[in-house]
Motif scaffolding. Structure first.
Motif, PDB file in Angstrom:
ATOM      1  N   MET A  26       0.850  -1.046   0.067  1.00 12.91           N
ATOM      2  CA  MET A  26       0.198   0.053  -0.061  1.00 12.91           C
ATOM      3  C   MET A  26       0.726   1.178   0.108  1.00 12.91           C
ATOM      4  O   MET A  26       0.233   2.231  -0.578  1.00 12.91           O
ATOM      5  N   VAL A  27       2.029   1.101   0.704  1.00 15.09           N
ATOM      6  CA  VAL A  27       2.733   2.569   0.829  1.00 15.09           C
ATOM      7  C   VAL A  27       3.423   2.685  -0.422  1.00 15.09           C
ATOM      8  O   VAL A  27       3.378   3.873  -1.025  1.00 15.09           O
ATOM      9  N   LEU A  28       3.877   1.599  -1.275  1.00  9.10           N
ATOM     10  CA  LEU A  28       4.364   1.909  -2.542  1.00  9.10           C
ATOM     11  C   LEU A  28       3.756   2.009  -3.618  1.00  9.10           C
ATOM     12  O   LEU A  28       3.627   3.052  -4.450  1.00  9.10           O
ATOM     13  N   ASP A  29       2.293   1.801  -3.431  1.00  9.58           N
ATOM     14  CA  ASP A  29       1.116   2.068  -4.364  1.00  9.58           C
ATOM     15  C   ASP A  29       0.799   3.502  -4.238  1.00  9.58           C
ATOM     16  O   ASP A  29       0.566   4.331  -5.191  1.00  9.58           O
ATOM     17  N   ARG A  30       0.770   3.870  -3.000  1.00 14.35           N
ATOM     18  CA  ARG A  30       0.562   5.439  -2.554  1.00 14.35           C
ATOM     19  C   ARG A  30       1.539   6.540  -3.234  1.00 14.35           C
ATOM     20  O   ARG A  30       1.134   7.453  -3.800  1.00 14.35           O
ATOM     21  N   MET A  31       2.788   6.010  -3.082  1.00  9.65           N
ATOM     22  CA  MET A  31       3.986   6.709  -3.742  1.00  9.65           C
ATOM     23  C   MET A  31       3.690   6.830  -5.105  1.00  9.65           C
ATOM     24  O   MET A  31       3.905   7.949  -5.705  1.00  9.65           O
ATOM     25  N   ALA A  32       3.490   5.629  -5.993  1.00 10.60           N
ATOM     26  CA  ALA A  32       3.350   5.628  -7.344  1.00 10.60           C
ATOM     27  C   ALA A  32       2.074   6.227  -7.788  1.00 10.60           C
ATOM     28  O   ALA A  32       2.550   7.252  -8.570  1.00 10.60           O
ATOM     29  N   ALA A  33       1.166   6.744  -7.135  1.00 11.19           N
ATOM     30  CA  ALA A  33      -0.199   7.491  -7.330  1.00 11.19           C
ATOM     31  C   ALA A  33       0.235   9.021  -7.179  1.00 11.19           C
ATOM     32  O   ALA A  33      -0.073   9.724  -7.980  1.00 11.19           O
ATOM     33  N   GLN A  34       0.888   9.164  -6.028  1.00 14.62           N
ATOM     34  CA  GLN A  34       1.401  10.784  -5.846  1.00 14.62           C
ATOM     35  C   GLN A  34       2.451  11.067  -6.859  1.00 14.62           C
ATOM     36  O   GLN A  34       2.398  12.365  -7.076  1.00 14.62           O
ATOM     37  N   HIS A  35       3.463  10.431  -7.225  1.00 18.41           N
ATOM     38  CA  HIS A  35       4.361  10.726  -7.853  1.00 18.41           C
ATOM     39  C   HIS A  35       4.422  10.559  -9.348  1.00 18.41           C
ATOM     40  O   HIS A  35       5.325  10.681 -10.256  1.00 18.41           O
ATOM     41  N   LEU A 156      -9.421   3.051   8.013  1.00 20.73           N
ATOM     42  CA  LEU A 156      -9.582   3.058   6.702  1.00 20.73           C
ATOM     43  C   LEU A 156      -9.489   4.680   6.432  1.00 20.73           C
ATOM     44  O   LEU A 156      -8.884   5.338   5.427  1.00 20.73           O
ATOM     45  N   ILE A 157     -10.062   5.333   7.162  1.00 22.16           N
ATOM     46  CA  ILE A 157     -10.437   6.791   7.174  1.00 22.16           C
ATOM     47  C   ILE A 157      -9.103   7.310   7.243  1.00 22.16           C
ATOM     48  O   ILE A 157      -8.624   8.500   6.525  1.00 22.16           O
ATOM     49  N   GLN A 158      -8.226   6.921   8.340  1.00 23.38           N
ATOM     50  CA  GLN A 158      -7.062   7.494   8.811  1.00 23.38           C
ATOM     51  C   GLN A 158      -5.861   6.959   7.880  1.00 23.38           C
ATOM     52  O   GLN A 158      -4.747   7.574   7.787  1.00 23.38           O
ATOM     53  N   LEU A 159      -5.875   6.027   7.061  1.00 23.88           N
ATOM     54  CA  LEU A 159      -4.964   5.238   6.237  1.00 23.88           C
ATOM     55  C   LEU A 159      -4.393   6.081   5.260  1.00 23.88           C
ATOM     56  O   LEU A 159      -3.047   6.263   5.070  1.00 23.88           O
ATOM     57  N   PRO A 160      -5.032   7.097   4.554  1.00 24.30           N
ATOM     58  CA  PRO A 160      -4.416   7.784   3.556  1.00 24.30           C
ATOM     59  C   PRO A 160      -3.370   8.744   4.095  1.00 24.30           C
ATOM     60  O   PRO A 160      -2.033   8.810   3.523  1.00 24.30           O
ATOM     61  N   ASP A 161      -3.506   9.601   5.262  1.00 18.87           N
ATOM     62  CA  ASP A 161      -2.803  10.331   5.745  1.00 18.87           C
ATOM     63  C   ASP A 161      -1.411   9.461   6.485  1.00 18.87           C
ATOM     64  O   ASP A 161      -0.141   9.881   6.566  1.00 18.87           O
ATOM     65  N   TYR A 162      -1.875   8.287   7.099  1.00 14.43           N
ATOM     66  CA  TYR A 162      -0.746   7.225   7.560  1.00 14.43           C
ATOM     67  C   TYR A 162       0.075   6.810   6.336  1.00 14.43           C
ATOM     68  O   TYR A 162       1.413   6.916   6.499  1.00 14.43           O
ATOM     69  N   LEU A 163      -0.302   6.553   5.321  1.00 17.03           N
ATOM     70  CA  LEU A 163       0.517   6.214   4.111  1.00 17.03           C
ATOM     71  C   LEU A 163       1.424   7.137   3.377  1.00 17.03           C
ATOM     72  O   LEU A 163       2.559   7.031   3.188  1.00 17.03           O
ATOM     73  N   ASP A 164       0.984   8.622   3.723  1.00 18.92           N
ATOM     74  CA  ASP A 164       1.612   9.732   3.055  1.00 18.92           C
ATOM     75  C   ASP A 164       2.759   9.827   4.053  1.00 18.92           C
ATOM     76  O   ASP A 164       4.151  10.096   3.794  1.00 18.92           O
ATOM     77  N   ARG A 165       2.521   9.614   5.372  1.00 21.32           N
ATOM     78  CA  ARG A 165       3.798   9.765   6.340  1.00 21.32           C
ATOM     79  C   ARG A 165       4.644   8.780   6.004  1.00 21.32           C
ATOM     80  O   ARG A 165       5.911   8.919   6.301  1.00 21.32           O
ATOM     81  N   ILE A 166       4.290   7.600   6.124  1.00 27.80           N
ATOM     82  CA  ILE A 166       5.257   6.471   5.548  1.00 27.80           C
ATOM     83  C   ILE A 166       5.980   6.714   4.472  1.00 27.80           C
ATOM     84  O   ILE A 166       7.210   6.492   4.423  1.00 27.80           O
ATOM     85  N   ALA A 167       5.465   7.278   3.402  1.00 33.16           N
ATOM     86  CA  ALA A 167       5.992   7.628   2.152  1.00 33.16           C
ATOM     87  C   ALA A 167       7.033   8.629   2.610  1.00 33.16           C
ATOM     88  O   ALA A 167       8.115   8.568   2.019  1.00 33.16           O
TER      89      ALA A 167
END
Length: 187
Positions: A26-35, A156-167
């Protein structure tokens, strides 16, 4: 140009997509989506290359399933000629509460079979790992169901912000070094 191998641990298949054990994916997918980079299927892993602030990042999501992740890590470490000190493994950790994270330069697998396999294949524990807290709200004997279960609605509601911090931690590891990242992000 310095090269880094970022490994998100998880299990392939749609049935695992939003499970706690797939936090690394999920972290890597989030990074891919952002960048704006994409993963393609290659030998032993979905892979992506991305340049960030003068660093070459090689990101992988092993397709070997969690407990055999070491094969993919070793293959791409050698294939891309990346030194062990430039490897970061991003994985779930049931011993940390949801929302917490811990970056360490080395350590034991702590009961995590994916990390155990990486240790065995690489014959070392001298690689960085970023542990993503998923909590431990399960009854005795229900650990497998918990880690392979989906996040509840409140998480799940908090997950996007959490994934952003991990990225952010992942990128700090690559650009500023592990000591800076630990000092600024470990809780």
């Amino acid at each position: 140009m310095a090269k880094f191998l970022i490994v998100g641990l998880g299990n392939i298949g749609p049935e695992y997509a939003l499970t706690r054990h797939n936090a690394g994916f999920m972290v890597l997918d989030r990074m891919a989506a952002q960048h704006g980079f994409t993963f393609t299927m290659n030998r032993l892993a979905y892979t992506a290359k991305w340049q960030h602030k003068g660093k070459q990042l090689f990101l992988i999501k092993p397709t070997t399933f969690m407990n055999l992740s070491g094969r993919a890590v070793q293959y791409y470490m050698k294939q891309e000629n990346i030194p062990i000190e430039n490897i970061l493994i991003v994985t779930d950790d049931k011993d940390l509460p949801f929302g917490k994270l811990r970056l360490k330069p080395k350590g034991s697998p702590g009961g995590h079979n994916g990390l155990r396999n990486i240790d065995e294949v690489l014959s070392t524990q001298e690689y960085a790992r970023l542990r993503v807290g998923i909590g431990s709200n399960f009854q005795k004997g229900r650990q497998v169901d918990f880690v392979l279960g989906q996040f509840p609605e409140d998480e799940l509601i908090q997950l996007p912000d959490y994934l952003d911090r991990i990225a952010d931690v992942t990128l700090a590891f690559c650009t500023m070094g592990i000591q800076f990242a630990m000092n600024n992000y470990n809780q």
